[in-house]
Design an enzyme around this catalytic site. Structure first.
Site, mmCIF file in Angstrom:
data_model
loop_
_atom_site.group_PDB
_atom_site.id
_atom_site.type_symbol
_atom_site.label_atom_id
_atom_site.label_comp_id
_atom_site.label_asym_id
_atom_site.label_seq_id
_atom_site.Cartn_x
_atom_site.Cartn_y
_atom_site.Cartn_z
ATOM 1 N N THR A 132 -62.470 1.729 -15.214
ATOM 2 C CA THR A 132 -61.503 0.693 -15.566
ATOM 3 C C THR A 132 -60.173 0.906 -14.852
ATOM 4 O O THR A 132 -59.828 2.043 -14.488
ATOM 5 C CB THR A 132 -61.275 0.722 -17.096
ATOM 6 N N ASP A 133 -59.405 -0.162 -14.708
ATOM 7 C CA ASP A 133 -58.049 -0.042 -14.124
ATOM 8 C C ASP A 133 -57.082 0.632 -15.106
ATOM 9 O O ASP A 133 -55.993 1.047 -14.709
ATOM 10 C CB ASP A 133 -57.509 -1.418 -13.693
ATOM 11 N N GLU A 134 -57.493 0.745 -16.383
ATOM 12 C CA GLU A 134 -56.562 1.278 -17.391
ATOM 13 C C GLU A 134 -56.232 2.748 -17.152
ATOM 14 O O GLU A 134 -55.235 3.255 -17.659
ATOM 15 C CB GLU A 134 -57.107 1.045 -18.807
ATOM 16 N N TYR A 158 -58.711 5.543 -25.223
ATOM 17 C CA TYR A 158 -59.769 4.954 -24.383
ATOM 18 C C TYR A 158 -59.545 5.283 -22.915
ATOM 19 O O TYR A 158 -60.435 5.829 -22.241
ATOM 20 C CB TYR A 158 -59.815 3.425 -24.581
ATOM 21 N N LYS A 162 -61.761 7.636 -20.276
ATOM 22 C CA LYS A 162 -62.336 7.107 -19.028
ATOM 23 C C LYS A 162 -61.784 7.884 -17.836
ATOM 24 O O LYS A 162 -62.513 8.188 -16.885
ATOM 25 C CB LYS A 162 -62.044 5.607 -18.873
HETATM 26 P P1 NAD Z 1 -69.435 -2.664 -24.398
HETATM 27 O O1 NAD Z 1 -68.670 -1.917 -25.442
HETATM 28 O O2 NAD Z 1 -69.683 -4.124 -24.571
HETATM 29 O O3 NAD Z 1 -70.877 -1.989 -24.201
HETATM 30 C C1 NAD Z 1 -71.082 -0.616 -24.166
HETATM 31 C C2 NAD Z 1 -72.593 -0.348 -24.262
HETATM 32 O O4 NAD Z 1 -72.796 1.076 -24.205
HETATM 33 C C3 NAD Z 1 -73.206 -0.832 -25.585
HETATM 34 O O5 NAD Z 1 -74.421 -1.498 -25.327
HETATM 35 C C4 NAD Z 1 -73.446 0.450 -26.369
HETATM 36 O O6 NAD Z 1 -74.537 0.369 -27.255
HETATM 37 C C5 NAD Z 1 -73.697 1.441 -25.239
HETATM 38 N N1 NAD Z 1 -73.380 2.831 -25.645
HETATM 39 C C6 NAD Z 1 -72.264 3.268 -26.293
HETATM 40 N N2 NAD Z 1 -72.352 4.597 -26.505
HETATM 41 C C7 NAD Z 1 -73.538 4.996 -25.965
HETATM 42 C C8 NAD Z 1 -74.191 6.261 -25.857
HETATM 43 N N3 NAD Z 1 -73.636 7.381 -26.354
HETATM 44 N N4 NAD Z 1 -75.380 6.310 -25.229
HETATM 45 C C9 NAD Z 1 -75.953 5.198 -24.728
HETATM 46 N N5 NAD Z 1 -75.393 3.967 -24.818
HETATM 47 C C10 NAD Z 1 -74.197 3.885 -25.422
HETATM 48 O O7 NAD Z 1 -68.681 -2.354 -23.047
HETATM 49 P P2 NAD Z 1 -68.460 -3.281 -21.758
HETATM 50 O O8 NAD Z 1 -67.268 -4.110 -21.969
HETATM 51 O O9 NAD Z 1 -69.760 -3.895 -21.380
HETATM 52 O O10 NAD Z 1 -68.064 -2.155 -20.682
HETATM 53 C C11 NAD Z 1 -69.064 -1.498 -19.910
HETATM 54 C C12 NAD Z 1 -68.395 -0.485 -19.016
HETATM 55 O O11 NAD Z 1 -67.448 -1.132 -18.170
HETATM 56 C C13 NAD Z 1 -67.599 0.595 -19.768
HETATM 57 O O12 NAD Z 1 -67.816 1.825 -19.122
HETATM 58 C C14 NAD Z 1 -66.156 0.143 -19.652
HETATM 59 O O13 NAD Z 1 -65.281 1.255 -19.677
HETATM 60 C C15 NAD Z 1 -66.175 -0.516 -18.295
HETATM 61 N N6 NAD Z 1 -65.168 -1.596 -18.092
HETATM 62 C C16 NAD Z 1 -65.067 -2.619 -19.008
HETATM 63 C C17 NAD Z 1 -64.150 -3.645 -18.785
HETATM 64 C C18 NAD Z 1 -64.015 -4.812 -19.736
HETATM 65 O O14 NAD Z 1 -63.106 -5.644 -19.569
HETATM 66 N N7 NAD Z 1 -64.896 -4.971 -20.716
HETATM 67 C C19 NAD Z 1 -63.325 -3.610 -17.652
HETATM 68 C C20 NAD Z 1 -63.457 -2.550 -16.745
HETATM 69 C C21 NAD Z 1 -64.405 -1.552 -16.986
HETATM 70 P P1 TYD Z 2 -58.374 -6.382 -25.006
HETATM 71 O O1 TYD Z 2 -59.305 -7.536 -24.834
HETATM 72 O O2 TYD Z 2 -58.533 -5.502 -26.197
HETATM 73 O O3 TYD Z 2 -58.451 -5.546 -23.640
HETATM 74 P P2 TYD Z 2 -57.516 -4.305 -23.136
HETATM 75 O O4 TYD Z 2 -56.687 -3.795 -24.240
HETATM 76 O O5 TYD Z 2 -58.565 -3.324 -22.706
HETATM 77 O O6 TYD Z 2 -56.710 -4.858 -21.991
HETATM 78 O O7 TYD Z 2 -56.877 -6.931 -25.002
HETATM 79 C C1 TYD Z 2 -56.370 -7.681 -23.927
HETATM 80 C C2 TYD Z 2 -54.909 -7.940 -24.209
HETATM 81 O O8 TYD Z 2 -54.805 -8.798 -25.359
HETATM 82 C C3 TYD Z 2 -54.120 -6.683 -24.543
HETATM 83 O O9 TYD Z 2 -52.815 -6.796 -23.981
HETATM 84 C C4 TYD Z 2 -54.044 -6.705 -26.062
HETATM 85 C C5 TYD Z 2 -54.041 -8.184 -26.398
HETATM 86 N N1 TYD Z 2 -54.655 -8.554 -27.688
HETATM 87 C C6 TYD Z 2 -53.958 -9.369 -28.593
HETATM 88 O O10 TYD Z 2 -52.811 -9.773 -28.325
HETATM 89 N N2 TYD Z 2 -54.555 -9.691 -29.769
HETATM 90 C C7 TYD Z 2 -55.812 -9.261 -30.106
HETATM 91 O O11 TYD Z 2 -56.281 -9.573 -31.232
HETATM 92 C C8 TYD Z 2 -56.532 -8.444 -29.156
HETATM 93 C C9 TYD Z 2 -57.903 -7.943 -29.475
HETATM 94 C C10 TYD Z 2 -55.913 -8.126 -27.965
#
Ligand code: NAD
Ligand code: TYD
Length: 356
Positions: A132-134, A158, A162
Site C-alpha cells: 500500500t501507499d500508506e 495497519y 505493511k
Molecule cells: P480485504 O480485507 O478485503 O481482504 C483480505 C483477505 O485476506 C480476506 O479474504 C481475508 O479472509 C484474507 N486473510 C486475512 N488474514 C488471513 C490469513 N491469516 N491467512 C489467509 N488469508 C487471510 O483486503 P483488500 O482490500 O482486498 O486488500 C488486499 C491487499 O491489498 C492487502 O494486502 C492490502 O494491504 C492491499 N491494498 C489494499 C488497498 C485497498 O484500498 N483496499 C490499497 C492498496 C493495497
Molecule cells: P478508508 O476507506 O478506511 O481507507 P484508508 O484509511 O486506508 O485510506 O478511508 C478513506 C478515507 O475516508 C480516510 O481518510 C478516512 C475517511 N473515512 C471517513 O471519513 N469516514 C468513514 O466512515 C470511513 C470508513 C473513512
C-alpha cells in the site's frame, strides 16, 4: 499454476476473476475467510476446475509446505492481510500476526520450495507482494507525490505492519536471492469491497437513510484507483516487472473525502432517487480518526515508463460502475451485513460524536 493468498477478499477476488477471464492458467486460492473473506465473491467460479480454493491460514507453515509440494506454483501473488486502518486502531494484534508473521511464514515456505527447484524454474519464479501507499506516511498539500524511493514513515498500526512486511520481502531478495516484486498501490474502490471502507460504507448508509460519517473536516486526500486497474497493473508487474523492484500504482486521481461522499450521493440521487431529498442531507462530520494521515498521492511514472501501464478507468466511469454494482447486488450486501458487521459499526461509530 499461480498461488493467490487472500483471494476471497475485495482485491484478491477481483484479481482471481480477472485472471481467469484472460488466462487458463489455474489459481490456487488460499484464504482464511476472516470477516473480510467471502466466497460469494467467487460464486461464478463454483464449478470451474481452474479455481482451487483452500481454506487456510498463511501463518500455517505445515499447510504452506504441503500446498507448495502438491501444486508446484510458478508464482505467488500475496494479497492476504488485515487491511482496515480503523480496525488496526481498535485491535493491532491481528495486523502484526497476519501482515508481519504471515508474510514471514509465506516467505520462508516459498524460499524452502524455491531453493529446491531446477535452475530455470528458480529463475522464472516470482513472489509478488501486494502493498500500500500508506507505508510512505502523510503528505503536506504541496509535497510531491510518493515515488518508489520515498522514505517509509508509516503512522497507523495497519501501515506499520505493511511496512514491516515490505521490509521482510526486500530482505528475502537481498539476502537469499528470492525473486520478489513489491507493488505499493493507492486506495482502491469497486465491486465486492466490504462496507467498512469509505465508498461502500457511504453507499450502504445512504441507501438506508443513515448518517454519512465524515471524519474531521472531510478534507483528507486519497488517490483513488478502480480495482480492475489495480488488477491489470499487478498482472503487468508479474509478467514483466524486474525482480527485486518495487512499483507504485495509482490512479492520478487525488480527491478529498468530502468530494467522494458528494459524488456518491449525486449518483445515488440520480439512479435511485429518494423522495425525502438529496442524500447530501445525511452527511455528518464526526470525531476524527486518531493519527489520521492527511494526504496520499502516488507518482506512477515508473510503472508507466517500464511496463506501459496506465489506468483505463476515470474516476467518473469507475465510481458509476461501482455504485451500479452495489445497486444490482442487494443480496450480497444483505449477507455481508451480518451480526458481526453490526457489532463493528457500533464499536467504530458509537463513540464518535457528531460535530457541528
Ligand atoms: P480485504 O480485507 O478485503 O481482504 C483480505 C483477505 O485476506 C480476506 O479474504 C481475508 O479472509 C484474507 N486473510 C486475512 N488474514 C488471513 C490469513 N491469516 N491467512 C489467509 N488469508 C487471510 O483486503 P483488500 O482490500 O482486498 O486488500 C488486499 C491487499 O491489498 C492487502 O494486502 C492490502 O494491504 C492491499 N491494498 C489494499 C488497498 C485497498 O484500498 N483496499 C490499497 C492498496 C493495497
Ligand atoms: P478508508 O476507506 O478506511 O481507507 P484508508 O484509511 O486506508 O485510506 O478511508 C478513506 C478515507 O475516508 C480516510 O481518510 C478516512 C475517511 N473515512 C471517513 O471519513 N469516514 C468513514 O466512515 C470511513 C470508513 C473513512
Amino acid at each position: 499454476m499461480i498461488l493467490v493468498t487472500g483471494g476471497a477478499g475485495f482485491i484478491g477476488a477481483n484479481f482471481v476473476l480477472d485472471w481467469l477471464k484472460g488466462s487458463d492458467e489455474p489459481v490456487l486460492n488460499l484464504d482464511a475467510l476472516t470477516y473480510a473473506g467471502n466466497l460469494e465473491n467467487l460464486a461464478s467460479l463454483q464449478n470451474d476446475p481452474r479455481h482451487v480454493f483452500v481454506h487456510g491460514d498463511i501463518c500455517d507453515r505445515t499447510l504452506l509446505d504441503r500446498l507448495f509440494a502438491e501444486h508446484a506454483p510458478r508464482a505467488i501473488v500475496h494479497f492476504a492481510a488485515e487491511s482496515h486502518v480503523d480496525r488496526s486502531i481498535h485491535g493491532p494484534g491481528a495486523f502484526v500476526r497476519t501482515n508481519v508473521e504471515g508474510t514471514f511464514t509465506l516467505l520462508e515456505a516459498a524460499r524452502a520450495y524455491w531453493s529446491g527447484l531446477p535452475a530455470n524454474a528458480r529463475e522464472g519464479f516470482r513472489f509478488l507482494h501486494v502493498s500500500t501507499d500508506e507505508v510512505y506516511g502523510s503528505l503536506g498539500p504541496y509535497d510531491p507525490a510518493f515515488t518508489e524511493t520515498k522514505t517509509y514513515e508509516p503512522n497507523s498500526p495497519y501501515s506499520a505492519s505493511k511496512a514491516a512486511s515490505d521490509h521482510l520481502v526486500r530482505a528475502w531478495h537481498h539476502t537469499y536471492g528470492l525473486p520478489v516484486l513489491t507493488t505499493n498501490c493507492s486506495n482502491n474502490y469497486g465491486p465486492c469491497q466490504f462496507p467498512e471502507k469509505l465508498i461502500p460504507l457511504m453507499i450502504v448508509n445512504a441507501l438506508t437513510g443513515k448518517p454519512l460519517p465524515v471524519y474531521g473536516d472531510g478534507l483528507n486526500v486519497r488517490d483513488w484507483l478502480y480495482v480492475g486497474d489495480h488488477c491489470s497493473a499487478i498482472r503487468e508487474v508479474l509478467a514483466r516487472g524486474r525482480s527485486g523492484e518495487t512499483y507504485n500504482i495509482g490512479g492520478w486521481n487525488e480527491m478529498a473525502n468530502i468530494e467522494i461522499v458528494r459524488t456518491v450521493c449525486g449518483l445515488l440521487d440520480a439512479l435511485r432517487p429518494d423522495p425525502a431529498g438529496s442524500r447530501e442531507r445525511l452527511i455528518t462530520h464526526v470525531t476524527d480518526r486518531p493519527g489520521h494521515d492527511r494526504r496520499y498521492a502516488i507518482d506512477a511514472r515508473k510503472i508507466e515508463r517500464e511496463l506501459g501501464w496506465r489506468p483505463a478507468e476515470t474516476f467518473a466511469s469507475g465510481i458509476r460502475k461501482t455504485v451500479e454494482w452495489y445497486l444490482d447486488n442487494p443480496a450480497w450486501l444483505a449477507n455481508v451485513q451480518s451480526g458481526a458487521y453490526r457489532d463493528w459499526v457500533s464499536r467504530n461509530y458509537a463513540a464518535r460524536e457528531a460535530e457541528r
